[in-house]
Write a protein that holds these residues in place. Structure first.
Motif, PDB file in Angstrom:
ATOM      1  N   THR A 183      -1.173  13.214  15.677  1.00 10.59           N
ATOM      2  CA  THR A 183      -0.557  12.332  14.735  1.00 10.59           C
ATOM      3  C   THR A 183      -0.606  10.874  15.179  1.00 10.59           C
ATOM      4  O   THR A 183      -0.243  10.170  14.408  1.00 10.59           O
ATOM      5  CB  THR A 183       1.119  12.773  14.652  1.00 10.59           C
ATOM      6  OG1 THR A 183       1.645  12.874  15.959  1.00 10.59           O
ATOM      7  CG2 THR A 183       1.168  14.043  14.052  1.00 10.59           C
ATOM      8  N   LYS A 184      -0.806  10.404  16.430  1.00  7.40           N
ATOM      9  CA  LYS A 184      -0.919   9.397  16.894  1.00  7.40           C
ATOM     10  C   LYS A 184      -2.178   8.853  16.462  1.00  7.40           C
ATOM     11  O   LYS A 184      -2.273   7.531  15.803  1.00  7.40           O
ATOM     12  CB  LYS A 184      -0.863   9.086  18.510  1.00  7.40           C
ATOM     13  CG  LYS A 184      -1.315   7.843  18.750  1.00  7.40           C
ATOM     14  CD  LYS A 184      -1.473   7.712  20.411  1.00  7.40           C
ATOM     15  CE  LYS A 184      -2.754   8.230  20.864  1.00  7.40           C
ATOM     16  NZ  LYS A 184      -3.769   7.405  20.944  1.00  7.40           N
ATOM     17  N   SER A 185      -3.180   9.493  16.366  1.00  5.66           N
ATOM     18  CA  SER A 185      -4.571   9.018  15.853  1.00  5.66           C
ATOM     19  C   SER A 185      -4.194   8.793  14.173  1.00  5.66           C
ATOM     20  O   SER A 185      -5.026   7.748  13.721  1.00  5.66           O
ATOM     21  CB  SER A 185      -5.534  10.124  15.948  1.00  5.66           C
ATOM     22  OG  SER A 185      -6.805   9.805  15.299  1.00  5.66           O
ATOM     23  N   LEU A 186      -3.626   9.633  13.496  1.00  9.55           N
ATOM     24  CA  LEU A 186      -3.265   9.551  12.090  1.00  9.55           C
ATOM     25  C   LEU A 186      -2.360   8.132  11.984  1.00  9.55           C
ATOM     26  O   LEU A 186      -2.582   7.316  10.853  1.00  9.55           O
ATOM     27  CB  LEU A 186      -2.638  10.674  11.496  1.00  9.55           C
ATOM     28  CG  LEU A 186      -3.341  11.972  11.427  1.00  9.55           C
ATOM     29  CD1 LEU A 186      -2.390  13.026  10.837  1.00  9.55           C
ATOM     30  CD2 LEU A 186      -4.560  11.901  10.537  1.00  9.55           C
ATOM     31  N   LEU A 187      -1.705   8.022  12.822  1.00  8.34           N
ATOM     32  CA  LEU A 187      -0.801   6.696  12.716  1.00  8.34           C
ATOM     33  C   LEU A 187      -1.505   5.365  12.923  1.00  8.34           C
ATOM     34  O   LEU A 187      -1.363   4.493  12.042  1.00  8.34           O
ATOM     35  CB  LEU A 187       0.679   6.593  13.736  1.00  8.34           C
ATOM     36  CG  LEU A 187       1.811   7.485  13.209  1.00  8.34           C
ATOM     37  CD1 LEU A 187       2.501   7.730  14.746  1.00  8.34           C
ATOM     38  CD2 LEU A 187       2.465   6.835  11.973  1.00  8.34           C
ATOM     39  N   PHE A 210       0.774  -1.208  -0.105  1.00  9.32           N
ATOM     40  CA  PHE A 210      -0.088   0.119   0.081  1.00  9.32           C
ATOM     41  C   PHE A 210       0.734   1.215  -0.012  1.00  9.32           C
ATOM     42  O   PHE A 210       0.239   2.400   0.137  1.00  9.32           O
ATOM     43  CB  PHE A 210      -0.815   0.149   1.251  1.00  9.32           C
ATOM     44  CG  PHE A 210      -1.979  -1.098   1.246  1.00  9.32           C
ATOM     45  CD1 PHE A 210      -2.911  -0.843  -0.020  1.00  9.32           C
ATOM     46  CD2 PHE A 210      -2.045  -2.225   2.145  1.00  9.32           C
ATOM     47  CE1 PHE A 210      -4.015  -1.840  -0.030  1.00  9.32           C
ATOM     48  CE2 PHE A 210      -2.943  -3.115   1.644  1.00  9.32           C
ATOM     49  CZ  PHE A 210      -4.063  -3.243   1.110  1.00  9.32           C
ATOM     50  N   GLY A 211       2.154   1.207  -0.145  1.00  7.74           N
ATOM     51  CA  GLY A 211       2.934   2.109  -0.391  1.00  7.74           C
ATOM     52  C   GLY A 211       3.505   2.823   0.822  1.00  7.74           C
ATOM     53  O   GLY A 211       3.442   2.233   1.942  1.00  7.74           O
ATOM     54  N   TYR A 212       4.093   3.897   0.829  1.00 13.63           N
ATOM     55  CA  TYR A 212       4.754   4.693   1.906  1.00 13.63           C
ATOM     56  C   TYR A 212       4.121   5.889   2.546  1.00 13.63           C
ATOM     57  O   TYR A 212       4.685   6.757   3.131  1.00 13.63           O
ATOM     58  CB  TYR A 212       6.066   4.811   1.760  1.00 13.63           C
ATOM     59  CG  TYR A 212       7.098   3.343   1.554  1.00 13.63           C
ATOM     60  CD1 TYR A 212       7.739   2.994   2.660  1.00 13.63           C
ATOM     61  CD2 TYR A 212       6.953   2.971   0.131  1.00 13.63           C
ATOM     62  CE1 TYR A 212       8.393   1.894   2.263  1.00 13.63           C
ATOM     63  CE2 TYR A 212       7.487   1.582  -0.190  1.00 13.63           C
ATOM     64  CZ  TYR A 212       8.474   1.204   0.923  1.00 13.63           C
ATOM     65  OH  TYR A 212       9.111  -0.061   0.957  1.00 13.63           O
ATOM     66  N   GLY A 213       2.719   6.258   2.156  1.00 11.64           N
ATOM     67  CA  GLY A 213       2.201   7.369   2.295  1.00 11.64           C
ATOM     68  C   GLY A 213       2.298   8.033   3.824  1.00 11.64           C
ATOM     69  O   GLY A 213       2.380   8.971   4.439  1.00 11.64           O
ATOM     70  N   LEU A 257     -10.124   4.077   4.810  1.00 14.82           N
ATOM     71  CA  LEU A 257      -8.846   4.354   5.638  1.00 14.82           C
ATOM     72  C   LEU A 257      -7.952   4.787   4.754  1.00 14.82           C
ATOM     73  O   LEU A 257      -7.592   4.797   3.623  1.00 14.82           O
ATOM     74  CB  LEU A 257      -8.298   2.856   6.082  1.00 14.82           C
ATOM     75  CG  LEU A 257      -6.881   2.802   6.784  1.00 14.82           C
ATOM     76  CD1 LEU A 257      -7.144   3.473   8.207  1.00 14.82           C
ATOM     77  CD2 LEU A 257      -6.390   1.358   6.862  1.00 14.82           C
ATOM     78  N   HIS A 258      -7.305   6.048   5.482  1.00 20.59           N
ATOM     79  CA  HIS A 258      -6.168   6.838   4.895  1.00 20.59           C
ATOM     80  C   HIS A 258      -4.959   6.033   4.859  1.00 20.59           C
ATOM     81  O   HIS A 258      -4.501   5.783   5.941  1.00 20.59           O
ATOM     82  CB  HIS A 258      -6.222   8.118   5.466  1.00 20.59           C
ATOM     83  CG  HIS A 258      -7.122   9.136   5.053  1.00 20.59           C
ATOM     84  ND1 HIS A 258      -6.714   9.934   3.785  1.00 20.59           N
ATOM     85  CD2 HIS A 258      -8.343   9.430   5.282  1.00 20.59           C
ATOM     86  CE1 HIS A 258      -7.613  10.763   3.469  1.00 20.59           C
ATOM     87  NE2 HIS A 258      -8.634  10.723   4.308  1.00 20.59           N
ATOM     88  N   LEU A 259      -4.641   5.816   3.806  1.00 24.65           N
ATOM     89  CA  LEU A 259      -3.217   5.112   3.495  1.00 24.65           C
ATOM     90  C   LEU A 259      -2.022   6.067   3.688  1.00 24.65           C
ATOM     91  O   LEU A 259      -1.007   5.856   3.667  1.00 24.65           O
ATOM     92  CB  LEU A 259      -3.150   4.152   2.248  1.00 24.65           C
ATOM     93  CG  LEU A 259      -4.187   3.133   2.062  1.00 24.65           C
ATOM     94  CD1 LEU A 259      -4.220   2.373   0.971  1.00 24.65           C
ATOM     95  CD2 LEU A 259      -4.031   2.145   3.274  1.00 24.65           C
ATOM     96  N   GLY A 260      -2.512   7.277   3.621  1.00 25.51           N
ATOM     97  CA  GLY A 260      -1.578   8.672   3.289  1.00 25.51           C
ATOM     98  C   GLY A 260      -2.594   9.757   3.205  1.00 25.51           C
ATOM     99  O   GLY A 260      -3.841   9.634   3.124  1.00 25.51           O
ATOM    100  N   PRO A 261      -1.994  10.848   3.290  1.00 23.09           N
ATOM    101  CA  PRO A 261      -2.796  12.266   3.190  1.00 23.09           C
ATOM    102  C   PRO A 261      -3.569  12.154   1.833  1.00 23.09           C
ATOM    103  O   PRO A 261      -4.704  12.661   1.831  1.00 23.09           O
ATOM    104  CB  PRO A 261      -1.797  13.282   3.313  1.00 23.09           C
ATOM    105  CG  PRO A 261      -0.728  12.817   4.343  1.00 23.09           C
ATOM    106  CD  PRO A 261      -0.488  11.287   3.621  1.00 23.09           C
TER     107      PRO A 261
END
Length: 320
Positions: A214-218, A70-73, A250-254
């Motif tokens: 940022t924890k929530s995003l992680l 799913f990449g490195y986003g 689900l956000h795999l990146g922004p």
């Protein structure tokens, strides 16, 4: 757009902080003011943080691999989290330590008394430029969202990080100016230490907020409610879809969103027609939400069992 805007804001903040850090160190060397030292370290920490954000943005652009399909986003989220740690330790804790030392052993500013005030005023001007750049870039994507919700709900971490850093920097400069001016007026170095302590508390508070967001995003955040409604509308807009049984995003990146949805299809649907409807649904989803790049659609026959299964997974069935 958000990535480009974030990069512009980061570069503006980096240029401002590097210039400010040099002048603050010179002022500290000439006057011995602990507020100036704390602010200088703060600017160094901020400069390092902006470099971390640039590195994270660059590494996130790598292509997907079999090991990371799913990449490195999410690397952008990781580096933003590191920023909060640096701000907490290098910025906040150092300032609190320096404040304790200065309050225990206060020293008035005897020489070059005009230097710290001049430096702080110039620094406020440079930080204001950086802050206004971040505001202008944020307004391109913020829309009518309040600033608090923008920081809390933004999926791209760079702009919220720069906004919080610049806000902390401006408030910190005012606190440093407060401590230095009162020290010059009263001749009591304790005020310099109090200003430094206030800066430390401020930086720790901002670092904690950054870490939480940022924890929530992680951990993994889904699409915002507005985008979810657009996706649901796009799915139900075509033929061959009776209802949404359940859906997860689900956000795999922004700028990359995963959409997994189970749809109810007519019992008599032919395989060829079903495949065509699924393909058309994917197209509609991507037209509605361009960042929906990974889409999984599972067809099923709707009945009570599928409804109960959806409820058990935390996603109640959606009527067509």
């Amino acid at each position: 757009m958000s990535a480009e805007g974030g990069t512009r804001a980061i570069i503006a903040a980096l240029a401002a902080n590097l210039g400010i850090a040099v002048t603050k160190f010179i002022a500290w060397a000439l006057t011995g003011s602990s507020s100036m030292l704390a602010e200088a370290i703060h600017s160094v920490a901020d400069s390092g943080n902006q470099l971390l954000l640039l590195i994270g943005g660059k590494r996130a652009q790598r292509r997907a691999t079999p090991e990371h399909p799913f990449g490195y986003g999410r690397e952008r989220y990781i580096y933003a989290f590191i920023v909060s740690i640096v701000l907490f330790s290098v910025g906040g804790l150092f300032a609190l330590y320096e404040a304790y030392h200065k309050i225990q052993h206060p020293e008035p500013i005897h020489s070059w008394q005009w230097v710290p005030v001049t430096v702080l005023i110039v620094a406020i001007g440079l930080e204001t430029y950086s802050f206004m750049t971040a505001i202008n870039e944020s307004n391109r994507t913020r829309g009518k969202t309040t600033w608090v919700n923008f920081v809390r709900r933004a999926k791209a971490p760079e702009l919220p990080v720069v906004l919080l850093e610049d806000t902390g920097a401006l408030i910190g400069l005012v606190l440093a100016l407060f401590g230095v001016v009162l020290t010059l007026i009263t001749g009591d170095g304790v005020w310099d230490g109090i200003g430094t302590a206030a800066i430390g508390v401020l930086l720790v508070a901002i670092a904690v907020v950054l870490a939480i967001e940022t924890k929530s995003l992680l951990i993994g955040e889904g699409a915002n409610p507005e985008d979810v409604k657009k996706i649901e509308k796009a799915i139900l807009a075509g033929d061959g879809v009776e209802r949404i049984i359940h859906m997860k995003t689900l956000h795999l990146g922004p700028e990359e969103l995963l959409v997994a949805v189970k749809i109810a299809v007519p019992r008599a649907e032919r395989a060829e027609d079903l495949a065509q409807h699924i393909d058309e649904t994917e197209v509609r989803i991507r037209e509605a939400i361009p960042i929906a790049r990974v889409i999984y659609i599972e067809p099923d026959i709707y009945h009570e069992r599928t409804a109960q299964s959806a409820a058990a997974e935390g996603a109640p069935a959606t009527a067509g």
